[in-house]
Design an enzyme around this catalytic site. Structure first.
Site, PDB file in Angstrom:
ATOM      1  N   LYS A 177     -40.440  59.967  -3.698  1.00  0.00           N
ATOM      2  CA  LYS A 177     -39.602  59.369  -4.756  1.00  0.00           C
ATOM      3  C   LYS A 177     -38.503  60.331  -5.199  1.00  0.00           C
ATOM      4  O   LYS A 177     -37.383  59.928  -5.503  1.00  0.00           O
ATOM      5  CB  LYS A 177     -40.463  58.995  -5.968  1.00  0.00           C
ATOM      6  CG  LYS A 177     -41.491  57.894  -5.707  1.00  0.00           C
ATOM      7  CD  LYS A 177     -42.493  57.802  -6.860  1.00  0.00           C
ATOM      8  CE  LYS A 177     -43.524  56.706  -6.664  1.00  0.00           C
ATOM      9  NZ  LYS A 177     -44.646  56.798  -7.619  1.00  0.00           N
TER      10      LYS A 177
ATOM     11  N   TYR B  36     -40.608  51.166   0.986  1.00  0.00           N
ATOM     12  CA  TYR B  36     -41.193  52.138   0.052  1.00  0.00           C
ATOM     13  C   TYR B  36     -42.529  52.671   0.604  1.00  0.00           C
ATOM     14  O   TYR B  36     -42.807  53.871   0.557  1.00  0.00           O
ATOM     15  CB  TYR B  36     -41.382  51.470  -1.323  1.00  0.00           C
ATOM     16  CG  TYR B  36     -42.318  52.214  -2.226  1.00  0.00           C
ATOM     17  CD1 TYR B  36     -41.884  53.347  -2.925  1.00  0.00           C
ATOM     18  CD2 TYR B  36     -43.652  51.822  -2.374  1.00  0.00           C
ATOM     19  CE1 TYR B  36     -42.755  54.059  -3.741  1.00  0.00           C
ATOM     20  CE2 TYR B  36     -44.520  52.522  -3.185  1.00  0.00           C
ATOM     21  CZ  TYR B  36     -44.072  53.637  -3.863  1.00  0.00           C
ATOM     22  OH  TYR B  36     -44.947  54.344  -4.649  1.00  0.00           O
TER      23      TYR B  36
HETATM   24  N1  GLN Z   1     -47.849  55.120  -2.112  1.00  0.00           N
HETATM   25  C1  GLN Z   1     -48.526  55.386  -3.354  1.00  0.00           C
HETATM   26  C2  GLN Z   1     -48.486  54.158  -4.240  1.00  0.00           C
HETATM   27  O1  GLN Z   1     -47.520  53.456  -4.227  1.00  0.00           O
HETATM   28  C3  GLN Z   1     -47.897  56.547  -4.037  1.00  0.00           C
HETATM   29  C4  GLN Z   1     -48.529  56.872  -5.366  1.00  0.00           C
HETATM   30  C5  GLN Z   1     -48.553  58.342  -5.686  1.00  0.00           C
HETATM   31  O2  GLN Z   1     -48.464  59.218  -4.827  1.00  0.00           O
HETATM   32  N2  GLN Z   1     -48.799  58.625  -6.936  1.00  0.00           N
HETATM   33  O3  GLN Z   1     -49.401  53.893  -4.967  1.00  0.00           O
END
Ligand code: GLN
Length: 346
Positions: free
Chosen positions: A86, A209
């Site tokens: 992210k 994503y």
């Molecule tokens: N891919 C995970 C999700 O969407 C990422 C969450 C994380 O690393 N906190 O839940």
């Protein structure tokens, strides 16, 4: 309260640069040795494949803006980047679309709620609030300028690879595992769409994503990616400019306020570094102008942050002088000035 036991480690100020390389090696090895025996926290299992991780894995890497790497333990073991993606997708979007647009379209304030909260969206009239929680990250992925979902994925993978200085691969097993279970993220995307906050297809966007979260990295990769943010957007290993200095500044500001979700305040209070965690056990913490720490250890606290990673960062932040808020007085008091009691020293 945020758990750290580094209070016995002397706090160096953040003024100046990293200590000489052999000293950094020594301190990285000391932090690793100190926390390797710690077995608090649980491995994430809401994405079934992540539950297969060995809870004993613990890798530590620090890469300076001189491009030099200092490592200890399982620094070369691969794992999925998860939410740490992210931060870097945000940097790419800031770079392409600018400060104002991300501020207006996503936001830069902490939700104070867990990373996958649905209520946070409802409480804020559909605003995802920031790009570090899942809803905001999905909205940010949708902002990556691209012809279609495949093109968007290609641009994200290329961009994150430039941050790492090597081509990053998709972990197909993790991607498949999360794709079969990511109903909540699909719901978040639909909800964003219902509030008019998603201009592209919600299912396709969640898939992009999910793929960005399934990119395979090591602690060394994370440290290089973080060091690129610390180095005004130039990868200190490859010498390539990845994003603008302004995009780095904006990303680090967001990581400081939102990188560890609802625990970001405690993290900043104890460690004083912009950082981002992921549920596979990765953590990156950045010291602007100096370098970055990348850690990997799959045991997590209840907010989804790596326990050993946080402790090791607390240790290194103190011993290496990485806490942004720790300063020393600039110089000796002028001759004849009164001492600290009963007068001003400078
Ligand atoms: N891919 C995970 C999700 O969407 C990422 C969450 C994380 O690393 N906190 O839940």
């Amino acid at each position: 309260m945020f758990e750290t036991d580094a209070a016995d480690v002397a706090q160096r100020s953040s003024t100046g640069s990293l200590p000489p390389a052999p000293r950094v090696d020594e301190l990285v090895a000391a932090a690793h040795a100190r926390y390797a025996p710690l077995d608090e926290g649980d491995v994430a299992d809401y994405i079934p494949e992540l539950a297969e991780a060995d809870p004993a894995w613990f890798g530590l890497a620090l890469v300076g803006v001189d491009g030099r790497a200092h490592t200890a333990g399982d620094a070369d073991v691969a794992f999925s980047i998860q939410s740490i993606s992210k931060a870097f997708v945000f940097a790419l979007v800031c770079d392409e679309l600018g400060h104002e647009l991300v501020h207006e379209r996503v936001g830069v304030n902490n939700t104070g709620l867990p990373f996958n909260s649905v209520i946070a969206l409802e409480l804020n009239d559909g605003s995802p609030m920031n790009s570090m929680v899942n809803a905001g990250a999905i909205a940010t992925t949708a902002l990556v300028p691209a012809a279609d979902a495949e093109d968007r994925w290609r641009r994200i993978r290329d961009g994150l690879s430039r941050f790492a200085g090597r081509p990053l691969d998709l972990d197909d097993v993790v991607h498949r595992s999360e794709s079969l279970t990511n109903h909540r993220n699909r719901a978040l995307a639909r909800l964003l769409q219902s509030y008019g906050r998603l201009d592209v297809d919600p299912d396709e966007t969640v898939d992009v994503y999910t793929r960005q979260c399934s990119l395979s990295v090591t602690a060394v990769d994370l440290a290089i990616m973080g060091a690129t943010l610390a180095d005004g957007g130039v990868n200190p290993v490859t010498g390539e400019r990845v994003v603008s200095a302004e995009a780095c500044r904006d990303t680090l500001a967001l990581l400081a306020s939102c990188g560890l979700y609802e625990r970001s305040g405690e993290w900043l209070f104890e460690i004083g570094m912009p950082a981002k965690s992921g549920v596979a056990g990765g953590l990156v913490a950045v010291a602007p102008g100096k370098g970055a720490i990348g850690t990997f250890s799959p045991r997590l606290d209840p907010a989804g942050n790596s326990v050993r990673g946080q402790r090791a960062c607390a240790h290194l932040s103190r011993s290496l002088g990485l806490n942004l808020f720790a300063s020393d007085p600039a110089g000796p008091a002028p001759a004849g000035a009164a001492g600290p009691i009963g007068g001003t020293t400078r």
